[in-house]
Structures are given as C-alpha cells and as structure tokens.
Design an enzyme around this catalytic site. Structure first.
Site, PDB file in Angstrom:
ATOM      1  N   ASP A  92      11.851 -72.616 -17.748  1.00  0.00           N
ATOM      2  CA  ASP A  92      12.784 -72.464 -18.871  1.00  0.00           C
ATOM      3  C   ASP A  92      14.138 -73.059 -18.482  1.00  0.00           C
ATOM      4  OD1 ASP A  92      13.525 -71.837 -21.428  1.00  0.00           O
ATOM      5  OD2 ASP A  92      13.844 -69.692 -21.073  1.00  0.00           O
ATOM      6  N   GLU A  93      14.949 -73.372 -19.491  1.00  0.00           N
ATOM      7  CA  GLU A  93      16.273 -73.980 -19.276  1.00  0.00           C
ATOM      8  C   GLU A  93      16.152 -75.224 -18.401  1.00  0.00           C
ATOM      9  OE1 GLU A  93      18.617 -72.964 -21.092  1.00  0.00           O
ATOM     10  OE2 GLU A  93      18.259 -70.830 -21.499  1.00  0.00           O
TER      11      GLU A  93
END
Ligand code: ADP
Ligand code: MG
Length: 196
Positions: A92-93
């Site tokens: 994620d990110e």
C-alpha cells in the site's frame, strides 16, 4: 509442440496495480483482494512504507476504517527480504517507495507470486507520483478507482491540498486534502493563483 505443453507445476505470477486519487478506495480494494486471497488459504504478506504513519504503525487502514495487518519497511528491497513464502504480496502507499519498487514487484511476480500494489498515481500538483508511472507500465493489470468530487459530485481524479504546507510528502488526512474532478481542480488552482 512440447514448448506449448501444460506445466501444472509452474506458478504464474502477475503484477496488479490499483491507482487513483486520495479517498478513491485504493486501500479498500487492496484489502478486499487480500482478504479473498486469505479466504482461499493463500499465504499473504502486506507491506507499506515506514513513512506512512497514519492511524496505525503496523496495519494498512482505509478511510472507511477497514484494516489489515502489515509490515512497515524502509525500502523496496526489504520487501524481497521479508516476503518469505507468501504467494500473494500486497503493497500500500506504493507512491512513497523508492525507485527500486518496480524491479522488486517484477522480481516477485517473476517468481510466480501475485503482487498487488496500490498507490496515488498523481501528487497534489497533478504530477505522476514517485515510482507509480513505471509500476503502471510494468503491471499485468491496472485498476483506476475514483473518489467523489467534493465540489460537484462527479468522479474525482485529483487530490487537492487545502493547507499551505509546502513539502510534497505531507502525509495527511481529511484536514489537508480533498478529492476534486478535473474541472473543479483546475478551477480551484486558478482561484488559488489569483489570491497570491
Ligand atoms: P484511498 O486508499 O484511495 O485513499 P480508502 O480506501 O482509504 O481510499 O477510502 C475510501 C473511503 O473513503 C470510501 O469508502 C469513503 O468511505 C471515504 N471517503 C471520504 N471522502 C470520500 C470522497 N470524496 N470520495 C469517495 N470516498 C470518500
Ligand atoms: Mg489508501
């Protein structure tokens, strides 16, 4: 003929990328896919950059408060080291990772793993964000999700910063950013320029 033979022992890896603006549901979609992999009893490993300290140091968290345990890492290379036997690797990110991330994701996919990476495609200035352009080009599958424009309700494509802080990497929340469609983003930019 032999070259086309079915090889049941060969795992087929792939790179899936989920992109979009802030609040577009990237983390929700990532969590949804990872939960389904878990239900299918696949071994799942989830990573996020150590810099993203929103809500929880060891989980990925959506704006809808959906959560999944994860490992925070300082560099993309650490993902290779920590992926272990996982057949499904979530990230994620992704936009906050170093330029090594596309190579790391490619290596994991080439090893036969399913890699699912979610990240902002554009920064708040409307420029492609970090390693995302390369990641998107290398992906087998790309999903672009959209937030709702906070001005007009259309599909939002931009993250607009509503504070004056200057650094590009401002890990922020609802008080710092809103999602806007292209037209409302351009209009807001013009108005902001007019004020200075
Ligand atoms: P992302 O990871 O893309 O930032 P999340 O998965 O964390 O997105 O959050 C998506 C959730 O954010 C939505 O399900 C909704 O509850 C909430 N949300 C808040 N603002 C908006 C918006 N402008 N458009 C869509 N969803 C929003
Ligand atoms: Mg997110």
């Amino acid at each position: 003929m032999d070259g086309m033979a079915h090889r049941p022992d060969r795992r087929k890896g792939a790179l899936e990328v989920i992109c979009g603006s802030m609040f577009s549901g990237k983390t929700e979609e990532l969590i949804r896919r990872l939960r389904r992999a878990d239900i299918a009893r696949q071994q799942v490993a989830v990573f996020k950059p150590v810099l993203d300290k929103r809500y929880d140091e060891s989980s990925i968290v959506s704006h809808d408060d959906s959560k999944l345990g994860s490992t925070a890492v300082k560099s993309a290379a650490e993902i290779i080291r920590l992926a272990g036997e996982a057949t499904v690797v979530g990230v994620d990110e992704a936009q906050f990772f170093d330029d090594g991330l596309p190579q790391v994701c490619t290596q994991l996919a080439n090893e036969g793993r399913r890699v699912i990476a979610a990240g902002l495609d554009l920064d708040y200035l409307g420029k492609p964000f970090g390693p995302m352009p390369v990641l998107l080009a290398l992906a087998d599958f790309v999903t672009k999700v959209h937030a709702v424009c906070m001005h007009c309700g259309d599909l939002a494509h931009h993250s607009y910063r509503i504070t004056d802080d200057k650094p590009l990497v401002l890990v922020g929340e609802k008080e710092s950013y809103i999602a806007l469609c292209r037209a409302c983003y351009n209009q807001a930019g013009t108005q902001a320029a007019g004020h200075s």
